[in-house]
Motif scaffolding. Structure first.
Motif, PDB file in Angstrom:
ATOM      1  N   GLN A 218       0.663  -1.582  -0.117  1.00 19.79           N
ATOM      2  CA  GLN A 218       0.243  -0.150  -0.501  1.00 19.79           C
ATOM      3  C   GLN A 218       1.361   1.491   0.180  1.00 19.79           C
ATOM      4  O   GLN A 218       2.031   1.248   0.166  1.00 19.79           O
ATOM      5  N   PRO A 219       0.689   2.614  -0.395  1.00 13.08           N
ATOM      6  CA  PRO A 219       0.874   3.456  -0.438  1.00 13.08           C
ATOM      7  C   PRO A 219       1.474   4.102   1.295  1.00 13.08           C
ATOM      8  O   PRO A 219       0.786   3.802   1.926  1.00 13.08           O
TER       9      PRO A 219
ATOM     10  N   TRP B  21      -1.921   6.633   3.318  1.00 14.44           N
ATOM     11  CA  TRP B  21      -3.111   5.977   3.019  1.00 14.44           C
ATOM     12  C   TRP B  21      -4.438   6.962   2.313  1.00 14.44           C
ATOM     13  O   TRP B  21      -5.477   6.070   1.529  1.00 14.44           O
TER      14      TRP B  21
ATOM     15  N   HIS C 179      -6.616   0.942  -5.234  1.00 10.18           N
ATOM     16  CA  HIS C 179      -4.799   0.579  -4.352  1.00 10.18           C
ATOM     17  C   HIS C 179      -5.790  -1.030  -4.492  1.00 10.18           C
ATOM     18  O   HIS C 179      -6.572  -1.626  -3.524  1.00 10.18           O
TER      19      HIS C 179
END
Length: 340
Positions: free
Chosen positions: A3-4, A7, A13
């Protein structure tokens, strides 16, 4: 799946095969964004929660769906964890545009119908409770707040009510519905046991403890219900936590343990303040520190002060149930004392 780091970064995503997370910005600075989850299905994407109904949110949701090859009118249904506006309202406006089916937990019915009646201010019940907490001045401030967020939605009644124990059968997965009252009386979580996923809504959040009983028709003992709901989910096999606010988290169990510990500490602190001579929920809340910055109650904004006092009220009620405190009501104000 990775995940980035932030968030809230826009986009779709991937969190599991056929499942994507779309964060949508909110007009609530303390929450930043809400996660909408997309489940791929041959009949059309199924969305868990929907975001706040506003043009920028609608555009962001539509743009993220396009990256997955879908349009807003392809969505087959919204499954909503609870009736708070950041989860529910955009589903209702998209239904008005496209006829998309919207379903929510049956326990939300009373609050939804009470709100739809529109014969009292949005936070009228919270103001009533604040007066019982000895915070009449704060109750007046709450009623004076501008709360016009419900005006743009044509109809708040869903197309279907979801029951505890119900199973939503999709082409490639099944979602089991569990009633988890506390945050609201009709909150539900959705569990994909085969994939090890829990769509937790606001029941289990990775960074904050959710508010308790903020709704048009709150139940009498929301914290008692919330703690029981936490233990219900804790007794299930562990899963990936897919929360409505915050990043995807590896262990639901770990976060539930932290939340239970937090509330046990808050119960101890509230009991200690009553022993020190603070007798109402408002007095106890004013004697405590709030937020990570350890602010005094009077340094918070009106909405945050309301939530803090009502949180303490809920904890004091649990302490009465546990036999730690006694409660007495006089003149519409409830006071507490240590049980002899």
């Amino acid at each position: 799946m990775e995940q980035p780091a932030d968030w809230t970064e826009p986009g779709a995503h991937p969190v599991a095969p056929g499942v994507f997370r779309i964060p949508l910005a909110l007009p609530i600075p303390t929450l930043h964004a809400v996660n909408v989850y997309v489940i791929e299905d041959p009949a059309g994407p199924v969305l868990i929660d929907s975001g706040w109904t506003m043009p920028d949110s609608r555009a962001a949701l539509g743009g993220a769906l396009r990256t997955l090859g879908h349009r807003l009118d392809d969505v087959s249904q919204f499954v909503v964890t609870h009736a708070h506006w950041d989860h529910y309202s955009q589903a209702l406006t998209l239904r008005a545009s496209y006829g998309t089916r919207v379903r929510i937990g049956r326990g939300e019915r009373l609050s939804i119908e009470t709100s739809a009646a529109g014969d009292r201010p949005v936070h009228a019940r919270q103001a009533d409770l604040l007066r019982r907490c000895g915070a009449a001045g704060l109750a007046d401030e709450v009623l004076a707040m501008e709360r016009g967020e419900h005006e743009a939605v044509p109809d708040t009644i869903p197309d279907g009510w979801l029951d505890d124990g119900e199973r939503i059968d999709l082409a490639r997965r099944g979602l089991d519905v569990f009633a988890t009252p506390g945050h609201t009386r009709g909150h539900i979580v959705l569990r994909d046991a085969a994939a090890g996923l829990l769509f937790s809504g606001d029941h289990v959040l990775p960074h904050i403890s959710p508010s308790i009983g903020l709704e048009s028709a709150p139940e009498p003992k929301p914290l008692r219900s919330y703690l029981a709901s936490l233990r219900l989910v804790r007794d299930m096999p562990d899963t990936l936590l897919l929360p409505a606010h915050g990043p995807v988290t590896a262990s639901t169990h770990t976060r539930i343990d932290e939340l239970i510990e937090h509330h046990e500490a808050r119960l101890d602190t509230a009991a200690r303040q009553v022993r020190a001579g603070h007798t109402t929920a408002h007095e106890v809340a004013r004697a405590m520190a709030w937020t990570r910055r350890q602010l005094k109650l009077d340094d918070l904004d009106v909405f945050s002060r309301m939530m803090a006092v009502l949180e303490i009220d809920a904890h004091l009620d649990v302490l009465v149930d546990q036999g730690v405190l006694d409660a007495h009501e006089s003149g519409g104000v409830r006071s507490y004392a240590p049980r002899a």
